[in-house]
Scaffold this motif. Structure first.
Motif, PDB file in Angstrom:
ATOM      1  N   TRP A  93       0.824  -1.224   0.000  1.00  0.00           N
ATOM      2  CA  TRP A  93       0.000   0.000   0.000  1.00  0.00           C
ATOM      3  C   TRP A  93       0.856   1.272   0.000  1.00  0.00           C
ATOM      4  N   GLY A  94       2.173   1.139  -0.030  1.00  0.00           N
ATOM      5  CA  GLY A  94       3.043   2.303  -0.201  1.00  0.00           C
ATOM      6  C   GLY A  94       3.445   3.031   1.077  1.00  0.00           C
ATOM      7  N   LYS A  95       3.353   2.329   2.193  1.00  0.00           N
ATOM      8  CA  LYS A  95       3.659   2.967   3.483  1.00  0.00           C
ATOM      9  C   LYS A  95       5.131   3.391   3.567  1.00  0.00           C
ATOM     10  N   TRP A  96       6.023   2.482   3.163  1.00  0.00           N
ATOM     11  CA  TRP A  96       7.461   2.789   3.185  1.00  0.00           C
ATOM     12  C   TRP A  96       7.740   3.944   2.230  1.00  0.00           C
ATOM     13  N   CYS A  97       7.133   3.895   1.037  1.00  0.00           N
ATOM     14  CA  CYS A  97       7.346   4.947   0.025  1.00  0.00           C
ATOM     15  C   CYS A  97       6.936   6.312   0.558  1.00  0.00           C
TER      16      CYS A  97
END
Ligand SMILES: [Zn+2]
Length: 296
Positions: free
Chosen positions: A129-133
């Motif tokens: 879901w792109g949390k790190w990004c």
């Protein structure tokens, strides 16, 4: 053989043809099936699993452990798009805990410290879901995320992340840092994938691979009351199981150099200092979150 499955006879880390079966049970045996039925809330049809075993092998050379029969590509798509509940997966990703926040913060500090330059290109391989990004974007990095799930990629796009959804296009970019968090335990060809990611890395760049630690998995299989569960090995999803040795070997065989995780002291009490040092020392000699470098 059951056509819904692909057989992996050879060690996917070092290529050794020697191996030992350390566990085998029919997928439809209650000790495996009850878990799958419950975990995927009755969304998976049992007739797909007839005449195929949940078989686990171990490589004597590099200690890598793997699930021999894995879902074919079509069913793998089905697994990640339909069998896994998206609502639950997003809820889980949104439930930020303090641990996640501080771990992400530490990771971003590490990237800055390792690269020590402006204009840093990073890729999160398997961004979910792109949390790190999003955390990386807040730190001013040029952020790209790779993900195959359509719903997850459009979610990340809406949050301003550059999305790569075609595996073949990763190599059109050059990154200074590639992150992969809880990804390599899922993919059917870890060595091939890492070799490929290497081609998208700038000289002097880094790859971080973090996977569940499977150092105790063999003990669990010896338990006569064993039942499947969400663990370092998890039928269908966690098809690769690493310990420190096999993960380090994976990086080294692809030509990357293993490096020790930089120790970062954010707090200044003596207790925190000792905890921080001990923690990072332990992680270095038994952990499965490793950093690798392209070049000396
Ligand atoms: Zn091996």
């Amino acid at each position: 053989m059951n056509k819904n499955f692909i057989y992996r006879p050879v060690c996917e880390v070092c290529g050794s043809k020697e191996n030992k079966i350390i566990f085998t049970r029919a997928f439809t045996d209650p000790s495996v099936w009850n878990f799958l039925e419950r975990y995927y809330e009755n969304r998976i049809p049992i007739d797909l699993f007839e005449n195929v075993d949940y078989e686990i092998k171990k490589c004597p050379d590099c200690e890598f452990i793997w699930q021999s029969y894995i879902l074919n590509n079509e069913l793998l798509g089905e697994l990640y798009e339909n069998w896994i509940s998206k609502e639950q997966s997003l809820d889980k990703s949104n439930s930020y805990s303090d641990v996640d926040e501080s771990s992400l913060r530490r990771q971003m500090f590490v990237i800055k410290k390792l690269l020590n330059k402006k204009d840093i290109n990073v890729l999160d391989y398997g961004m979910g879901w792109g949390k790190w990004c999003m955390a990386a974007k807040n730190y001013g990095f040029n952020v790209f995320g790779y993900e195959i799930s359509e719903e997850r990629t459009s979610f990340a796009k809406n949050n301003g992340i550059n999305v790569i959804n075609d595996y073949k296009k990763i190599k059109d970019h050059k990154f200074d840092f590639i992150n992969s968090e809880q990804v390599f335990e899922h993919i059917n060809n870890p060595a091939e994938t890492l070799n490929y990611l290497f081609t998208a890395l700038n000289p002097g760049g880094y790859i971080r691979i973090s996977v569940p630690n499977g150092r105790n998995i063999e003990k669990e299989f010896k338990n006569s009351n064993w039942t499947a569960g969400k663990n370092a090995l998890h039928p269908l999803e966690h098809i690769n199981c690493f310990n420190y040795q096999s993960l380090r070997k994976l990086g080294q065989l692809s030509g990357l150099k293993y490096i020790k995780q930089p120790i970062l002291i954010e707090n200044n009490t003596l207790v925190d200092l000792i905890k921080g040092k001990l923690g990072s020392m332990l992680r270095q000699y038994s952990g499965t979150c490793l950093y690798f470098k392209f070049g000396e």
